[in-house]
Enzyme design. Structure first.
Site: not given
Lengths: 334, 1153
Positions: B764-766, B948
């Site tokens: 999750e984008d960490a 994205r």
């Protein structure tokens, strides 16, 4: 866990040093496996002790950088730490109850610079740090000292006239910086400032085999394009003879190969799969070690081996106690 | 050679001024591309980033204020007009303050630090009468008030100062100015977007009726006139009439008694007649044939009868003064208004006949941007008039009371009303102007100094006028006419999405220009005066109406000629560069606009597709022998506004063929395509390779990034400041970055990023961060927070006291005084911890009045200022500033500094709208490494890419990697590949190969844990990472037990009050669903506000416990016989009591358990 008695799996790693300078070393490590090589690398980065400034007491600071900023910069200055192995960690120093201020576990530094009359900015560098212990000082000072002694300059040709020290802060007229700093022994695991290693890396030695039969089916242009398909200069044309129909592609520098598969892809693209085969030798490593200057590359390697041994000893001592607990049961121990 | 034919000139191009193309010139080889980029810095040098703000304010200070004062230049006593005061002139002085009968010049930075207003005196020259004989006196430089001054405007001391002088004033040279300093805070007056004034807009309303509306705006009045068609009949709607009025009646009331003339005026087309017929019929059925009758009819429909002049007739005065108020009425001649109304009708009917001719309210050409100068001018006018009327009021009062000699006006003028009025409006942002019934909130906002980009972004922001809650999508959508004027990327997310916009890099907002000479010029260029035309002649085919700033000037028989002439005059600097000349073929109109608030942008003029700028010009520009203004003067460049752009054919590049476009029809050439983006989106590298919303997200995030704020950042006294310790310049820059100075005040660091999965703490984008990099200073930041303590004065010499730390035998009596110096204020450089005192203040116990004697030690109580920080963090007192505020009270400002290194949970983002928190921090030896010894600073999960689609980030990585290898900053300007302002991927790849990397940017890495090669090649290289202001340290919060609210005895709410964590409805639902009833009981009753009450079993009301008698008692039953003890939430008990107070009786019925 019954091993056939008599057969030993113990190997005897060999080391061949290719290049050894004060802050640079390149060596081969053979007859061992990746775990060993990596353990050595990890110890060199994180567990070989050095000395670095750990505590700064600022008396006057009217510079543009704030106190913490300067303290952080001071900490990152590499100090000569040849004696670090013998020093005590402040946390288990008996002489000062872990206070970290006795001669056994710490070195005191002083810095006092006042930009007075000059209209130019004054650069405060590591050369302005005054050490209380001649053995521990910023690396540039040590270099300058060696140079002054007329010794051979191991750091390359014009290190001497470029020896301006490591910049800490610049002062304008009227600004002043005065502080006391205490350097302590530590390891890179705690903070990167204690890591003596600038670069420690290794690669598997590549094993490049050229299929001579297939190679002969290639035109000269194809051979040249094969050579050029590798971004690094791994191959060359057999330069003994002039470039002609018969000049072969040979390995020029196997270690330049970066495992990028470009050559193999190229061979496949021109319809000659198997033209070049490259595998990594599983038991042979080429190490590159660069230090920050705190200790020499040789010391780094040797200290790393010492530290690694100590750690292994600790494990073995535990093993002798038989105090493996449940783990021992799983291992099928006594 | 060909002779220009009629068709040629009607195509709308401006070809006549150039030598006509010969066979030779057309066959000549296409010229080499000219590097036009140097124009951009030249433009910004002349116009600056916030030139529109400064221009607008300058216009007000230099011209606008004079006009206002001139228009109201005489005030006289009501009972004796010979007592008067006349304003002869006005000007604004240099920013200064009065200190003890001295005038001291002030600098903006001084004002910021001492909470003052950076304002300059408004000086007037006056002539007034004194004494009984009305002796005339003059006074020069009489101050009527103080005007807040916009930084870097003409009146500012920073105007045209060089870097060294700015440094002397404590000012950052990169700061754009364009804002105000009011009471120490920097305030921006945002650009306000509104519909164009004085223009006919044909549209449909909510009921689907066709309407033509005009919002008239003159100095005296603002009004809105609406003409709409309902059931085939046309009506006028005006606020002053309570019912719609048939339009023919209005025409008759204005003197157009003949229906035939009305129809002629609208146009001869039979379709117009058909559409008008029902309206004419309606009028006839009402039996209105004369002007008299029409006015009578209208009089009955006036909303507030009596208010207007009875003599003239109410409706007549409304028609004269309110109805399309911007059309001037000379000597009671209403004919121009008739013609204007006819034009409105004509436009309306055009729209009915042909729906193409509807106007688009969202079209940028129909918008006007109101800037600070205009807004302040409105405010000043109102305040000036108020001040004058107050003076007259006072004069009247005085002359009524006393019979002594009449006072002179100069003594009755109060400075305060203007000073305070302006100051209040700018500092609160509430623009209340009674005359125009204008009540606007949030006009000015605090300039955010979170990052340099944030403050630049504020200066280009445009806020909408209408409410944000409307769900309509129209105004939010991207308008094609925004091209080059407004940034397509930079808009907030959420409710203001698409409504709040930002100016593009090269756009400019015009200010008003003198109308008189232009009108005169138009007439001399062959415009036939409107009044000399008969109704029939107005719309003769072939001739075009000439509209000037929304007024009908007349008509012209050869509109193309007029347009070409005017444009040539503009290019040769006879008329202003911002005058727009636009020919509307559909409306058969030539529109000339010189009003303020239009957006325009510079373009290179091209003759038959050949740019007027060639290499020699650019050479001169690069050498500095000529500037942007010279180009403008030489007619190489001109400004086009949105409307005039419609008459132009603009090519991106001169040397490139664009599909289906005849080269010779090209009239203009873009300066640089990157200028369609704004300042904030300009720092995204390769934005044209990104999915569009990502650029929008980055625009929001770039403003939250920490970095360097200004060169004077360490001398500022902002209440909260975040700085990055080692801020860097991005490796992959854009031209915009260099133009706006982001390379000098960066907000981020070039991190070596490996795109791979690692450790599972990167979902999750960490991101996974390298501990050694953090040790070495990556992401390290400084948070500076200001704490202000006021030493209050209570009058009579009674004031607060700041005392040295109290000691007992040399030992501090309290540990938390350790940071204090001997003066009782924390010393700079001292480490200050949670609950430490930073100002040791004591307040008198009795502050209401002096006790008549000197106060003793015992009359004071301790009221120290306690520092509230985080336990376990070391913070340092950075600076202490003492100054007296405007009330002459000592204010002590302590700035406390905290240096933080990144920790798990801190937020980071690249420049592509890819934000992520730090998931874990890993030792360097565990990090993957390449055989070159490169070890990444952070690891990002590849799952961030597919959805994205931020290809720009990948190219940034490649470009950055090539940049570090070859030692050259690479560029990634928007749409910059053809012009060389962005490096192409192919070139980057060959650079990479040259330096021994793979062309695709992937590296062969070894696992740091195992030492074995990773199974895939890893995409690795430098990406510019920003640290965002959201940090765990400021947000983390937990509590076991703690403070409670007094009223309900429930735990407090919110982190700042050390509040509890609420078990809310949804959480409760979960527990109910799970069946954890005891847990709910505990959470809701015991852990919150348990309370024991005495309940009367008989009456069910709450009793009380008598501690003396040790019995419980029911005050209703007057005995204690049936009392029971029970526990309930205190809030419940409170509810019962509140219900009692409202005469509602809740009774508890108890049963034994």
């Amino acid at each position: 866990m019954d091993r056939p008695s008599g057969t030993s799996y113990q190997r005897f790693p060999r080391v061949r040093i290719r290049e050894l300078k004060d802050d640079y070393a390149k060596f081969e490590l053979r007859d061992t496996d990746a775990s060993m090589a990596n353990a050595l690398r990890r110890v060199m980065i994180a567990e070989v002790p050095t000395v670095a400034i750990d505590l700064v007491e600022i008396e006057v600071n009217s510079s543009v950088l704030n106190d913490e900023f300067i303290a952080h910069r001071l900490g990152l200055i590499p100090l000569t730490s040849a004696a670090a192995m013998q020093m005590r960690f402040s946390r288990d120093c008996d002489a000062c109850d872990g206070d970290g201020s006795c001669e056994y576990c710490s070195v005191e530094f002083h810095l006092s610079v006042h930009a007075t009359d000059s209209d130019q900015t004054l650069e405060v560098t590591s050369n302005d740090l005054r050490s209380m212990d001649p053995k521990v000082c910023p690396v540039d000072q040590a270099r300058a000292y060696q140079h002054a002694l007329g010794g051979t300059d191991p750091f390359g040709a014009n290190a001497s006239n470029e020896n301006r020290g490591i910049l800490i802060v610049k002062l304008r007229r009227g600004q002043e910086l005065r502080l006391r700093a205490i350097a302590r022994k530590g390891i890179g695991k705690d903070h990167a400032k204690w890591s003596p290693a600038a670069t420690v890396t290794f690669m598997y030695e590549p094993d490049i085999r050229i299929n001579e039969e297939l190679m002969e089916t290639l035109t000269v242009e194809e051979r040249i394009s094969l050579i050029e398909s590798s971004p690094t200069k791994v191959f060359e044309l057999d330069s003994a003879n002039q470039v002609n129909l018969f000049s072969l592609v040979v390995v020029k520098n196997a270690e330049a190969y970066t495992y990028d598969d470009e050559v193999i892809k190229h061979a496949e693209a021109i319809g000659k799969p198997g033209l070049v085969e490259i595998t990594a030798k599983e038991d042979s490593f080429v190490f590159t070690v660069e230090t920050t200057g705190a200790i020499t590359a040789y010391e780094l390697i040797m200290n790393a081996i010492t530290v690694l041994r100590q750690k292994l000893d600790a494990v073995r001592l535990q093993d002798d106690d038989g105090d493996l607990g449940e783990l021992g049961a799983h291992l099928g121990g006594p | 050679m060909t002779v220009p034919t009629k068709d040629d000139s009607q195509s709308g191009t401006v070809a006549d001024t150039v030598p006509l193309p010969t066979y030779r010139s057309l066959a000549a080889p296409v010229r080499k591309p000219v590097d036009k980029f140097a124009l951009l810095p030249a433009f910004l040098k002349v116009r600056g980033l916030v030139k529109e703000h400064i221009d607008s304010f300058n216009y007000f200070v230099n011209k606008g204020i004079k006009k206002i004062v001139e228009a109201n230049n005489r005030i006289e006593a009501r009972n004796d007009p010979s007592i008067y005061l006349r304003y002869l002139g006005v000007h604004v002085g240099m920013p200064s303050v009065h200190v003890e009968y001295n005038i001291e010049n002030i600098t903006p930075h001084f004002c910021r630090l001492t909470d003052r207003t950076y304002s300059a005196p408004i000086k007037v020259h006056i002539e007034y009468t004194v004494g009984k004989q009305h002796e005339v006196r003059r006074k020069n430089n009489f101050i009527i008030g103080y005007m807040p001054i916009m930084l870097r405007s003409h009146a500012c001391i920073l105007y045209e100062k060089d870097e060294a002088e700015l440094a002397k004033y404590g000012e950052c040279p990169l700061d754009p100015g364009g804002y105000f300093v009011v009471k120490g805070t920097e305030k921006v007056i945002l650009i306000q977007e509104q519909l164009a004034k004085n223009r006919i807009i044909v549209d449909t309303d909510s009921k689907g009726r066709v309407i033509a509306s005009v919002t008239s705006s003159t100095h005296a009045i603002k009004s809105k006139t609406v003409i709409f068609m309902d059931k085939g009949k046309i009506y006028l709607q005006l606020n002053q009439f309570n019912k719609p009025i048939p339009i023919i009646v209005v025409m008759k009331a204005m003197g157009m008694e003949s229906d035939q003339e009305t129809v002629q005026m609208v146009g001869r087309d039979p379709r117009y007649g058909d559409l008008l017929f029902p309206s004419i019929q309606e009028c006839a059925s009402e039996r209105i044939y004369t002007r008299q009758r029409a006015l009578q009819y209208m009089d009955e429909k006036v909303t507030y009868p009596g208010a207007t002049n009875q003599k003239e007739g109410r409706s007549y005065s409304i028609l004269r003064d309110v109805f399309i108020a911007h059309v001037p009425v000379k000597n009671g001649n209403l004919r121009p208004k008739c013609i204007y109304t006819a034009l409105m009708l004509r436009r309306m009917m055009d729209a009915i006949v042909n729906s193409d001719t509807f106007d688009d309210k969202d079209y940028v050409g129909n918008k006007r941007f109101e800037l600070s100068g205009q807004l302040i001018s409105l405010l000043f006018e109102d305040l000036f008039k108020t001040m004058n009327s107050q003076a007259v009021e006072r004069m009247n009062k005085n002359s009524d009371k006393t019979h002594s000699s009449p006072l002179d006006f100069s003594q009755l003028i109060m400075q305060d009303s203007i000073t305070f009025g302006l100051e209040r409006a700018i500092s609160t942002g509430n623009w209340d102007i009674k005359r125009f019934r204008m009540h606007r909130k949030g006009v000015s906002q605090v300039l955010s100094r979170l990052s340099y980009m944030a403050s630049l972004g504020y200066m280009t922001r445009i806020t909408p006028q209408f409410e944000k809650t409307r769900k309509t999508s129209g105004p939010r959508a991207l308008q094609p006419s925004q091209w080059g004027m407004l940034c397509p990327c930079d808009t907030p997310e959420g409710e203001a999405c698409g409504l709040t916009k930002n100016l593009a890099l090269l756009s400019h907002v015009t200010t008003d220009q003198e109308e008189g000479p232009l009108i005169y010029l138009c007439y001399s260029l062959g415009v036939e005066d409107l009044l000399s035309l008969s109704s029939e002649e107005i719309h003769t085919p072939g001739s075009f109406l000439v509209m000037f700033n929304g007024l009908i000037l007349g008509k012209h028989k050869d509109p193309q000629r007029l347009v070409i002439d005017l444009r040539n005059l503009r290019r040769s600097n006879v008329i202003g560069e911002f005058v727009s000349i636009f020919i509307n073929e559909k409306q058969h109109c030539v529109h000339i606009a010189s009003d303020g608030g239009r957006v325009c942008r510079p373009l290179i003029i091209a003759d038959m597709g050949i740019s007027r700028i060639d290499e020699t010009h650019m050479e001169k520009l690069r050498h500095g022998t000529c500037g942007f203004d010279d180009f403008l003067r030489d007619g190489l460049i001109e400004y086009l506004d949105v409307n005039e752009e419609n008459n132009a054919l603009i090519a991106l590049y001169e040397h490139m063929d664009q599909d289906d476009v005849e080269r010779s029809s090209i009239t203009h050439i873009e300066i640089e395509p990157l200028s369609i983006l704004g300042v904030v989106s300009g720092l995204i590298p390769y934005p044209h390779h990104n999915q569009s919303p990502r650029n929008t997200y980055q625009c929001a995030m770039g403003k939250q990034a920490m970095g360097n704020i200004a060169y004077n950042q360490l001398f500022r006294a902002d209440s909260l400041l975040y700085l990055l310790v080692y801020a860097q310049r991005p490796l992959l820059t854009t031209k915009t970055i260099e133009l706006v100075g982001y390379d000098k005040l960066g907000a981020g660091q070039n991190a070596t990023v490996a795109v791979m999965g690692y450790s599972g703490y990167d979902i999750e984008d960490a991101i996974v961060m390298n501990k050694s990099s953090l040790d070495r200073g990556f992401g390290r930041c400084i948070a500076l927070k200001k704490y202000t303590v006021l030493k209050d004065n209570y009058g009579d010499g009674v004031s607060d006291m700041i005392v040295e730390p109290q000691r007992d035998n040399g030992v501090l009596i309290k540990q938390n005084m350790r940071a204090l110096d001997e003066d009782g204020i924390a010393g700079p450089g001292q480490i200050i911890r949670n609950h430490d005192i930073y100002v040791n203040k004591r307040t008198p116990k009795n502050t209401s009045k002096g006790i008549g004697r000197a106060l003793r030690e015992s009359d004071y109580k301790d009221s120290p200022a306690l520092y509230k920080g985080v336990d376990g963090e070391t913070t340092v007192v950075d600076r202490v500033m003492l100054c007296s505020d405007t009330n002459d009270k000592l204010s002590i400002k302590c700035i406390i500094r905290h240096t933080r290194r990144p920790e798990v949970g801190d937020k980071f983002s690249s420049r592509h709208g890819q934000k992520g928190v730090c998931g874990t921090i890993v030792q360097q030896e565990d990090f993957p490494f390449s055989e070159r010894g490169i070890c990444p600073d952070l690891i990002m999960n590849p799952h961030g890419f597919p959805s994205r689609m931020t290809i720009g980030k990948m190219i940034e990585l490649l470009g950055g990697k090539a940049g570090v290898s070859c030692g050259r900053f690479h560029y990634g300007s928007a749409f910059g590949e053809p012009s060389g302002n962005a490096d192409k991927v192919a070139d980057i790849s060959s650079t990479l190969i040259k330096h021994g990397f793979s062309y695709n940017g992937k590296d062969f890495l070894y696992s740091g844990i195992l030492g074995q090669p990773l199974e895939a090649y890893i995409f690795m290289g430098p990406i510019y990472y920003q640290k965002l202001k959201h940090m765990v340290l400021d947000k983390m919060h937990a509590r076991a037990s703690g403070p409670r609210v007094l009223l309900t005895r429930q735990p407090t709410e919110g982190r700042s009050r050390d509040g509890g964590l609420r078990l809310g409805e949804m959480e409760r639902d979960c527990l109910i669903a799970y069946g954890a009833s005891m847990l709910i009981f505990e959470r809701l009753l015991l852990s919150s506000d348990p309370y024991q009450v005495q309940v009367c079993r008989k009456c069910g009301l709450l009793g009380y416990y008598n501690h003396k008698l040790k019995t419980s008692y029911c005050s209703m039953c007057k005995n204690g016989e049936n009392m029971a003890k029970m526990r309930l939430p205190y809030a419940c008990k409170l509810l019962f009591q509140e219900l009692h107070a409202m005469n509602v009786v809740p009774r508890l019925k108890l049963t034994e358990v």
